[in-house]
Write a protein that holds these residues in place. Structure first.
Motif, PDB file in Angstrom:
ATOM      1  N   TYR A   5       0.818  -1.207   0.000  1.00 28.24           N
ATOM      2  CA  TYR A   5       0.000   0.000   0.000  1.00 28.24           C
ATOM      3  C   TYR A   5       0.854   1.260   0.000  1.00 28.24           C
ATOM      4  O   TYR A   5       2.013   1.253   0.420  1.00 28.24           O
ATOM      5  N   LEU A  55      -2.299  -0.889  -3.772  1.00 29.61           N
ATOM      6  CA  LEU A  55      -3.326   0.095  -3.405  1.00 29.61           C
ATOM      7  C   LEU A  55      -2.684   1.447  -3.127  1.00 29.61           C
ATOM      8  O   LEU A  55      -1.660   1.526  -2.428  1.00 29.61           O
ATOM      9  N   GLU A  57      -3.852   5.218  -1.712  1.00 27.24           N
ATOM     10  CA  GLU A  57      -4.939   5.984  -1.104  1.00 27.24           C
ATOM     11  C   GLU A  57      -4.567   7.458  -1.054  1.00 27.24           C
ATOM     12  O   GLU A  57      -3.552   7.839  -0.461  1.00 27.24           O
ATOM     13  N   ALA A 201     -10.112   1.302   4.057  1.00 29.82           N
ATOM     14  CA  ALA A 201      -9.549   2.542   3.526  1.00 29.82           C
ATOM     15  C   ALA A 201     -10.313   3.693   4.171  1.00 29.82           C
ATOM     16  O   ALA A 201     -11.541   3.754   4.081  1.00 29.82           O
ATOM     17  N   LEU A 227      -6.117   2.094   6.847  1.00 30.56           N
ATOM     18  CA  LEU A 227      -5.223   3.067   6.239  1.00 30.56           C
ATOM     19  C   LEU A 227      -5.897   4.425   6.191  1.00 30.56           C
ATOM     20  O   LEU A 227      -6.973   4.580   5.616  1.00 30.56           O
ATOM     21  N   THR A 277       4.778   4.255   2.635  1.00 34.44           N
ATOM     22  CA  THR A 277       4.574   2.841   2.374  1.00 34.44           C
ATOM     23  C   THR A 277       5.103   2.042   3.558  1.00 34.44           C
ATOM     24  O   THR A 277       5.789   2.586   4.429  1.00 34.44           O
TER      25      THR A 277
END
Length: 280
Positions: A5, A55, A57, A201, A227, A277
């Motif tokens: 992510y 992913l 975000e 998320a 997250l 990350t």
């Protein structure tokens, strides 16, 4: 959990003028920088540092417009991308905060003043638009007395309207207020609220240090990951002309009930913005 992510802290350079609130300052500045904002998001999606991620975000108020731009969908490249569309016009009263902080919507049947819409790009398709239903704990209702919006939020989670894959869910900003309490006394405001998520998320709008919100996010991460990221920003001036501090740290990662320390994340600058990350 096994997912690569990236959380993006989009930086907003707020101009030297007075604003009614931080939300007002961020919204109006982002609206005036819509083309730059799109360019920056595309640069991040195309950057070498994001190519290996599963992913990405972005914070709330990611882009200005009504629909997710086709070039953004194309640049997602098959990755899952969480972002939000902000209308070209948005007053501070529509922040849902009722004068910055505020309380619950007094008329449960009234239309929410929130007009931004959240989306999840997944495998080239777009989930959404998703409307933020809860801003403050007042929007969710009192203990054992949930509001209609709280019940609608539960229904959206249960129906899969907030999911792009099994056990992954979208909770926008203050929707973590679907939980009641703090510390070890946290519990859902309604029975059978879906909580068995391996990934949540939680894109947000402004940096948040509130312990109660962090406790709720930690609780929600008990089965996996939550997250959260938000916009960072420069100093700004309030309505009285008083200088307010900038917010330079926003992203937070919660894993199985614990917030990861900043030192447990890897930070990379992409222009004025920052990508967080999992540390390798």
């Amino acid at each position: 959990m096994s997912i690569r992510y990236g959380l993006v802290e989009l930086y907003v350079e707020i101009p030297e003028r007075r604003f009614q609130s931080l939300s007002d300052a961020l919204v109006r500045t982002i609206q005036r920088q819509s083309e730059k904002r799109l360019s920056d998001v595309l640069k991040i999606l195309r950057a070498p540092e994001t190519q290996r991620l599963d992913l990405i975000e972005f914070p709330g108020w990611t882009l200005v417009g009504e629909k997710v731009p086709e070039e953004v969908i194309a640049a997602s490249g098959g990755r899952t991308v969480v972002l939000e569309m902000l209308p070209t016009e948005q007053s501070d009263s529509a922040s849902g905060k009722r004068g910055v902080k505020g309380g619950a919507f007094k008329d449960e049947g009234a239309r929410s003043p929130i007009t931004w819409r959240t989306h999840v790009i997944h495998k080239g398709g777009v989930l959404g638009p998703v409307v933020q239903m809860l801003v403050t704990s007042g929007d969710a209702g009192k203990r054992n007395a949930p509001t209609e919006k709280m019940r609608e939020f539960k229904s959206a989670l249960s129906s899969g309207a907030r999911s792009w894959e099994t056990r992954a869910s979208l909770w926008v900003c203050g929707e973590v207020n679907a939980l009641y309490g703090n510390g070890d006394e946290i519990e859902p405001r309604v029975p059978d609220l879906p909580l068995d998520w391996r990934l949540i998320a939680n894109p947000s709008h402004r940096p948040s240090k509130l312990p109660a919100m962090q406790a709720k996010r930690a609780y929600l991460s008990s089965k996996g990951l939550l997250l959260m990221t938000a916009n960072t920003h420069s100093q700004w001036r309030d309505a009285s002309g008083t200088s307010r501090h900038g917010g330079y740290v926003a992203a937070q990662v919660f894993h199985k009930g614990r917030r990861l320390g900043r030192e447990e994340l890897s930070a990379t600058s992409i222009g004025a913005h920052r990508l967080l990350t999992a540390a390798s």
